[in-house]
Scaffold this motif. Structure first.
Motif, mmCIF file in Angstrom:
data_model
loop_
_atom_site.group_PDB
_atom_site.id
_atom_site.type_symbol
_atom_site.label_atom_id
_atom_site.label_comp_id
_atom_site.label_asym_id
_atom_site.label_seq_id
_atom_site.Cartn_x
_atom_site.Cartn_y
_atom_site.Cartn_z
ATOM 1 N N GLU A 47 -2.953 2.845 1.864
ATOM 2 C CA GLU A 47 -3.764 3.282 3.003
ATOM 3 C C GLU A 47 -3.605 4.780 3.235
ATOM 4 O OE1 GLU A 47 -6.383 3.315 6.232
ATOM 5 O OE2 GLU A 47 -6.153 1.987 4.530
ATOM 6 N N ALA A 48 -2.399 5.286 3.117
ATOM 7 C CA ALA A 48 -2.167 6.724 3.286
ATOM 8 C C ALA A 48 -2.914 7.514 2.221
ATOM 9 C CB ALA A 48 -0.663 7.025 3.229
ATOM 10 N N ARG A 50 -5.620 6.505 0.642
ATOM 11 C CA ARG A 50 -7.046 6.359 0.925
ATOM 12 C C ARG A 50 -7.467 7.356 2.008
ATOM 13 N NH1 ARG A 50 -10.546 4.455 4.363
ATOM 14 N NH2 ARG A 50 -8.987 3.825 5.870
ATOM 15 N N GLN A 51 -6.673 7.440 3.070
ATOM 16 C CA GLN A 51 -7.016 8.356 4.154
ATOM 17 C C GLN A 51 -6.918 9.814 3.709
ATOM 18 O OE1 GLN A 51 -5.033 7.539 7.842
ATOM 19 N NE2 GLN A 51 -5.530 5.364 7.757
ATOM 20 N N SER A 52 -5.948 10.115 2.871
ATOM 21 C CA SER A 52 -5.793 11.477 2.375
ATOM 22 C C SER A 52 -6.995 11.871 1.525
ATOM 23 C CB SER A 52 -4.511 11.595 1.558
ATOM 24 O OG SER A 52 -4.367 12.889 1.052
ATOM 25 N N ARG A 54 -9.974 10.565 1.662
ATOM 26 C CA ARG A 54 -11.128 10.636 2.559
ATOM 27 C C ARG A 54 -11.137 11.969 3.311
ATOM 28 N NH1 ARG A 54 -12.414 6.629 7.600
ATOM 29 N NH2 ARG A 54 -14.486 7.421 8.013
ATOM 30 N N ALA A 55 -9.972 12.369 3.789
ATOM 31 C CA ALA A 55 -9.878 13.631 4.527
ATOM 32 C C ALA A 55 -10.178 14.817 3.620
ATOM 33 C CB ALA A 55 -8.493 13.774 5.149
ATOM 34 N N ARG A 58 -13.868 15.674 3.395
ATOM 35 C CA ARG A 58 -14.588 16.010 4.626
ATOM 36 C C ARG A 58 -15.231 17.378 4.533
ATOM 37 N NH1 ARG A 58 -12.131 14.418 10.200
ATOM 38 N NH2 ARG A 58 -13.992 15.575 10.648
#
Length: 78
Positions: A47-48, A50-52, A54-55, A58
């Motif tokens: 999850e970390a 994935r979020q990294s 995604r960020a 941006r």
């Protein structure tokens, strides 16, 4: 050191498995906790990541424009 309270049914089932496998209840509990932690630790890491990712994709310029707008609004209120 960790102490765990089990209900009597689970304790009996654990004891039966331990006897069948010729292992101690502690060995089986230790393995179960290790597997649980490994599974959830890996899920947290996925999850970390994935979020990294995604960020990192941006629109940073859009972020700056948003915060600049907020700063201008704050300055107008001052």
């Amino acid at each position: 050191m960790l102490g765990v309270r089990l209900d009597s049914e689970l304790e009996e089932r654990l004891a039966a498995v331990a006897r069948t496998q010729g292992r101690s209840k502690s060995d089986i509990a230790r393995e179960a906790v290790r597997r649980y932690v490994d599974l959830h630790d890996e899920a947290y890491r996925r999850e970390a990541r994935r979020q990294s990712l995604r960020a990192s994709k941006r629109d940073v310029a859009g972020d700056y424009a948003f915060w600049d707008g907020i700063a201008r609004e704050d300055a107008a209120w001052s």
